[in-house]
Design an enzyme around this catalytic site. Sequence first.
Site, short mmCIF file in Angstrom:
data_model
loop_
_atom_site.label_atom_id
_atom_site.label_comp_id
_atom_site.label_asym_id
_atom_site.label_seq_id
_atom_site.Cartn_x
_atom_site.Cartn_y
_atom_site.Cartn_z
CD GLU A 128 36.48 37.84 46.94
OE1 GLU A 128 36.12 37.99 48.12
OE2 GLU A 128 37.58 37.34 46.62
CD GLU A 166 40.68 39.96 45.78
OE1 GLU A 166 40.72 38.99 46.57
OE2 GLU A 166 39.93 40.93 45.93
#
Length: 362
Positions: free
Chosen positions: A183, A301
């Site tokens: 991320e 995710e």
Amino acid sequence: MALAAASAKAKSDRMRITLLAETLVCMCIAQVSSLVATAPTTSSVPSAIETIESANARLGRGINLGNALEAPSEGAWGVTLKADYFQQIRAAGFDTVRLPVRWSAHADLAAPYAIEPTFAARVDWAIDQATAHGLNIVVNVHHNAAFDDNPESELVRMTALWDQLAERYQHRPTTVYFELYNEPHGKLSGETWNAAVPVLLQAVRRTNPTRPLIIGPDGWNDIGRLAALRLPADDRNLIVTVHYYSPFQFTHQGASWVKGADQWLGRSWSGDEKALAEVRKELEKAALWGRENQRPIFLGEFGAFSKADAESRERWTRFVATEARRLGLSWAYWEFCSGFGAYDAKAEAWREPLKEALMAAP
Ligand code: BGC
């Protein structure tokens, strides 16, 4: 006499050669049987020649071992890894574990930025466990706030981390995947992230020229940011990762680390046509980008926090997992046994409806 000596020598040479051959055969058998003893029992054994598409397909269905090694120290967020977890995950039918790791908290702040040996040994152990249980493992670099805040000056340290990791794990089987950075966000975005990628990639490729490597777009690996991601065209061993948590106010209701998330408590997810269409549209966008750019996609995710009602969570999880599989995306649920957990570590049991929601897709 000379003839007899010569023939005795030839005989002893032959015996030596036979002995050597026998020893080699024994060694090979021992090698093969030790491989057989530890060999994964499923499709996660790669064939000799593999495309990046099949390497991604092999990731199949995975689960994140979250809140353990990416916590400031293992256990600080309530999760300490156990050998049994790998056993449980394999027995439930998962193909892969993704292992988030906060390397930056376990390495020197000054050059050569040496990683703590005891911490690295713990990651070695987790890789050993995954491999012994027939699971693929995705090892990433997770949570390096300094890199998000000061990407240019911190790139040297990040590169040094990857130099060390890549070298350490270069002889691991191809069931061990690397993921460059979880991320990227903040100042680590746009051209800054695009410029960092080849530098980090080069650090990996020096020792791992063809290992499957996972990279995601900036903006927290958002699907909407795929279009901004630039990857070196000549490296065909890359898998692209995205994360999916929409609607965010549903999946993150009550999450203590998200400001204002308590105001979203009570939101359900109906799974009506409009809700399904929204999920489908986003995942299709990712799949389309993957096809157009010839980069397989790993949904690294997705998950809904335990403060949401159980039925909504199960519905949402089932639909996302099923859609992702329909579209040819591999995936890893966030996460195993913490706030989003599909497994109840105290009861030492799966939360069956969630596990079934994950395993619903063929
Ligand atoms: C973060 C976790 C967080 C999860 C869901 C992950 O990428 O690292 O800390 O719980 O996303 O928000």
